[in-house]
Design a protein around this motif. Structure first.
Motif, mmCIF file in Angstrom:
data_model
loop_
_atom_site.group_PDB
_atom_site.id
_atom_site.type_symbol
_atom_site.label_atom_id
_atom_site.label_comp_id
_atom_site.label_asym_id
_atom_site.label_seq_id
_atom_site.Cartn_x
_atom_site.Cartn_y
_atom_site.Cartn_z
ATOM 1 N N TYR A 38 0.699 7.870 3.004
ATOM 2 C CA TYR A 38 2.053 7.329 2.869
ATOM 3 C C TYR A 38 2.049 5.855 3.295
ATOM 4 O O TYR A 38 1.539 5.505 4.368
ATOM 5 N N TYR A 39 2.628 5.019 2.439
ATOM 6 C CA TYR A 39 2.674 3.580 2.666
ATOM 7 C C TYR A 39 4.112 3.110 2.797
ATOM 8 O O TYR A 39 4.976 3.498 2.000
ATOM 9 N N CYS A 40 4.322 2.245 3.750
ATOM 10 C CA CYS A 40 5.589 1.568 3.897
ATOM 11 C C CYS A 40 5.536 0.252 3.121
ATOM 12 O O CYS A 40 4.496 -0.410 3.085
ATOM 13 N N ASN A 41 6.648 -0.089 2.517
ATOM 14 C CA ASN A 41 6.758 -1.333 1.757
ATOM 15 C C ASN A 41 8.104 -1.969 2.071
ATOM 16 O O ASN A 41 9.110 -1.275 2.166
ATOM 17 N N ALA A 42 8.106 -3.279 2.224
ATOM 18 C CA ALA A 42 9.376 -3.953 2.502
ATOM 19 C C ALA A 42 9.403 -5.323 1.833
ATOM 20 O O ALA A 42 8.390 -6.039 1.826
ATOM 21 N N LEU A 43 10.541 -5.648 1.288
ATOM 22 C CA LEU A 43 10.767 -6.984 0.739
ATOM 23 C C LEU A 43 11.384 -7.818 1.850
ATOM 24 O O LEU A 43 12.499 -7.531 2.304
#
Length: 121
Positions: free
Chosen positions: A93-98
């Motif tokens: 599971y990967y977290c991604n944020a702009l």
């Protein structure tokens, strides 16, 4: 240096629960969308859930009713509460944020390092 650090993965039995956390750190001016993705070997990374800066939320159909995404803006943290887990949820599971860093002209997509979730007896 802006980065995302995840935690909370592990081994759980079918029907169990896990809570993933992802915290953004560094010189951050703004955080917009925050997302959770997952990936299994040999397959494309898929979007699990997104929470936007205005608070709207969307889920992949496969996790609706079982997973809950939330965020604590004061802590620059996004969470993924995963309930009633099945072996099909096994993935990294990967977290991604702009995010827009201080002094940056535009916002950029950042990724965490990934955390393994394994659902098995």
């Amino acid at each position: 240096q802006v980065q995302l650090v995840e935690s909370g993965g592990g081994l759980v039995q079918p029907g169990g629960s896990l809570r993933l956390s992802c915290t953004a750190s560094g010189s951050i001016r703004s955080i917009y969308h925050m997302r959770w993705y997952r990936q299994v070997p040999g397959k494309q990374r898929e979007l699990v859930a997104v929470i936007r800066s205005g608070g709207s939320i969307d889920y992949d159909d496969s996790v609706k009713g079982r997973f809950t995404i939330s965020r604590d803006n004061a802590k620059n943290t996004v969470y993924l509460q995963m309930n009633n887990l099945t072996p099909e949820d096994t993935a990294v599971y990967y977290c991604n944020a702009l995010m827009a860093a201080d002094m940056a002209v535009i916002a950029t997509n950042y990724w965490g390092q990934g955390t393994q979730v394994t659902v098995s007896l």
